[in-house]
Design an enzyme around this catalytic site. Structure first.
Site, PDB file in Angstrom:
ATOM      1  N   LEU A   1     -44.474  50.843  33.051  1.00  0.00           N
ATOM      2  CA  LEU A   1     -44.729  50.616  34.472  1.00  0.00           C
ATOM      3  C   LEU A   1     -46.202  50.831  34.833  1.00  0.00           C
ATOM      4  O   LEU A   1     -46.774  50.070  35.609  1.00  0.00           O
ATOM      5  CB  LEU A   1     -43.822  51.508  35.319  1.00  0.00           C
ATOM      6  N   CYS A   2     -46.817  51.845  34.254  1.00  0.00           N
ATOM      7  CA  CYS A   2     -48.249  52.072  34.501  1.00  0.00           C
ATOM      8  C   CYS A   2     -49.074  50.932  33.923  1.00  0.00           C
ATOM      9  O   CYS A   2     -50.112  50.559  34.478  1.00  0.00           O
ATOM     10  CB  CYS A   2     -48.693  53.401  33.902  1.00  0.00           C
ATOM     11  N   SER A   3     -48.599  50.354  32.823  1.00  0.00           N
ATOM     12  CA  SER A   3     -49.295  49.234  32.196  1.00  0.00           C
ATOM     13  C   SER A   3     -49.095  47.940  32.970  1.00  0.00           C
ATOM     14  O   SER A   3     -49.730  46.930  32.667  1.00  0.00           O
ATOM     15  CB  SER A   3     -48.832  49.075  30.745  1.00  0.00           C
TER      16      SER A   3
END
Length: 155
Positions: free
Chosen positions: A49-51
């Site tokens: 998700l951060c990516s």
């Protein structure tokens, strides 16, 4: 769970190691006085998700700059991990290392029992006051999109 609010208050200042375009150095929030700043707290580099989240902010960085705003990503990752992640995803925005979670604690977003912060965004005006804050329901959510924050900034 109700988050404490910093809305209307002076944003807590900090100095952290920043990775920007392969360069590493110290950066302070106070050095951005006179500009809008968007602080993007994210749990950990290399997570799926951060990516997704940080590349979206990076792709819109020119739009933020046109509105007089700097975007700073903050996580508990060490500078070496942030550099590798930045290079892998071609991130152009500064990524700040808050390894002790001290800054995340100041902003009320630290999840100490998990060893990272939650996902949250703070918009700070040129005088250093928090004019908008948004907290995701959990680190597994990414509903606060960069386009929404651009709409808060002067055109």
């Amino acid at each position: 769970m109700t988050q404490p609010t910093l809305l209307g208050q002076l944003a807590p200042d900090f100095t952290l190691t920043a990775v920007t375009g392969g360069q590493t150095g110290l950066t302070s929030l106070s050095s951005y006085r006179g500009k809008y700043v968007v602080l993007v707290f994210f749990p950990v580099a290399f997570s799926p998700l951060c990516s997704e989240q940080l590349p979206e902010y990076s792709m819109l960085q020119d739009d933020f700059l046109e509105r007089g705003a700097a975007v700073l990503g903050i996580s508990r990752d060490n500078p070496f991990s942030l550099r590798a992640w930045s290079e892998r995803y071609g991130l152009e925005l500064p990524l700040l290392s808050d390894m002790t979670l001290k800054v995340a604690q100041q902003y009320g977003v630290a999840l100490l029992d998990h060893g990272h912060s939650t996902r949250a965004v703070f918009v700070i005006d040129p005088e250093g006051r928090v004019i908008h804050e948004a907290h995701e329901a959990s680190p597994e959510h990414y509903d606060i999109k960069p386009e929404q924050l651009l709409d808060l900034l002067p055109a």
